[in-house]
Design an enzyme around this catalytic site. Sequence first.
Site, PDB file in Angstrom:
ATOM      1  CG  PHE A 176      -0.203   0.076   2.541  1.00 40.64           C
ATOM      2  CD1 PHE A 176       0.059   1.292   3.152  1.00 40.64           C
ATOM      3  CD2 PHE A 176       0.233  -1.093   3.172  1.00 40.64           C
ATOM      4  CE1 PHE A 176       0.735   1.353   4.366  1.00 40.64           C
ATOM      5  CE2 PHE A 176       0.904  -1.042   4.385  1.00 40.64           C
ATOM      6  CZ  PHE A 176       1.157   0.185   4.982  1.00 40.64           C
ATOM      7  CB  CYS A 177       1.766   3.888  -1.657  1.00 38.84           C
ATOM      8  SG  CYS A 177       0.787   3.809  -3.169  1.00 38.84           S
ATOM      9  CB  THR A 178       0.035   8.440  -0.155  1.00 30.48           C
ATOM     10  OG1 THR A 178       1.231   8.415   0.605  1.00 30.48           O
ATOM     11  CG2 THR A 178      -0.865   9.560   0.348  1.00 30.48           C
ATOM     12  CB  ILE A 205      -3.273   5.454   3.013  1.00 34.75           C
ATOM     13  CG1 ILE A 205      -2.132   4.439   3.052  1.00 34.75           C
ATOM     14  CG2 ILE A 205      -3.699   5.819   4.437  1.00 34.75           C
ATOM     15  CD1 ILE A 205      -0.792   5.039   3.438  1.00 34.75           C
TER      16      ILE A 205
END
Length: 334
Positions: A176-178, A205
């Site tokens: 996952f990332c922003t 996120i």
Amino acid sequence: MTKVVVCALYKFVSLPHFESIRAPLLAMMEQAEIKGTLLLASEGINGTVAGTQEAIEALLVWLNGQNGLDNIVHKLSFDDEMPFYRTKVKLKNEIVTMGVEGIDPLKVVGTYVKPQDWNALISDPDVILVDTRNDYEVQIGTFKNAVNPVTETFREFPEYVKQNLDPAKHKKVAMFCTGGIRCEKSTAYLKEQGFDEVYHLEGGILKYLEEVKAEESLWEGECFVFDNRVAVNHDLKKGQYDQCNACRMPITEVEKQSPAYVQGVSCPHCIDKISDEQRKRFVERERQVNLAKARNEAHIGSDVNQVIEARREKKEAQRRLAAEKNNAKKSQVL
């Protein structure tokens, strides 16, 4: 008070003539008084911008009318103040820099997982959960039991994978990332390296915080964002963190009480790392910022995104120079 709409967007798409989009896109943004930065490359578009609701809606309609830029992935959040000072459209080699040739999310990518299904996936004991963001982002918030690769830039992520992940051992990898864009490339990279089950939080996120209730959430802390808000909480509102204008690290109110903290000059994270020359430069920059504030003007020194981007570009230039020197030495040996 009219809320400012912050829009993070990206799309991987073949844009062979991306240079020709820059001028009309910039003109549209300036006319609508949209601020922020959009990146254009042959592989697509990426960036975060802010403006009134009408302006952001107009931008999305405009992009939708451009060949290949329809149905752009985007996330909206809101703020009481404009988080950017400039309006920029930049031409780049990549819309997110991993530095590995041949990685194409349009050809291969991990399995997308909806925010509503994410908790079940990462609660599986057979799944290794990897945060693809940089260490300073991870420090202020991440998912429960997530692995922190401790990288300074996304360019370091492939090396982390080589040193720590094994297709034979790690059968299921979730990342996952922003906002999702870094995972487009990280999952594509893992698939290229032979990993079979690779998963990706769709929308990142920010989408998870938007759609999953706080009482059901496995997110811990706040989410770092690349604008003057510094971080957002689970309600996607500005969080408790500020940012050191010297080193760009997120800092708390407690850290701001430290003797090491001087507004715009140093903080506990960088007090022992900056030189006397840098300190003098930061002091002068802060003086100019305060003068600009007194005149009710924005000062370039307070533009968080610009400083971060300049630092990254400097590091990338240094890497390219080192690589060129290394290749030259190899050629001499041969």
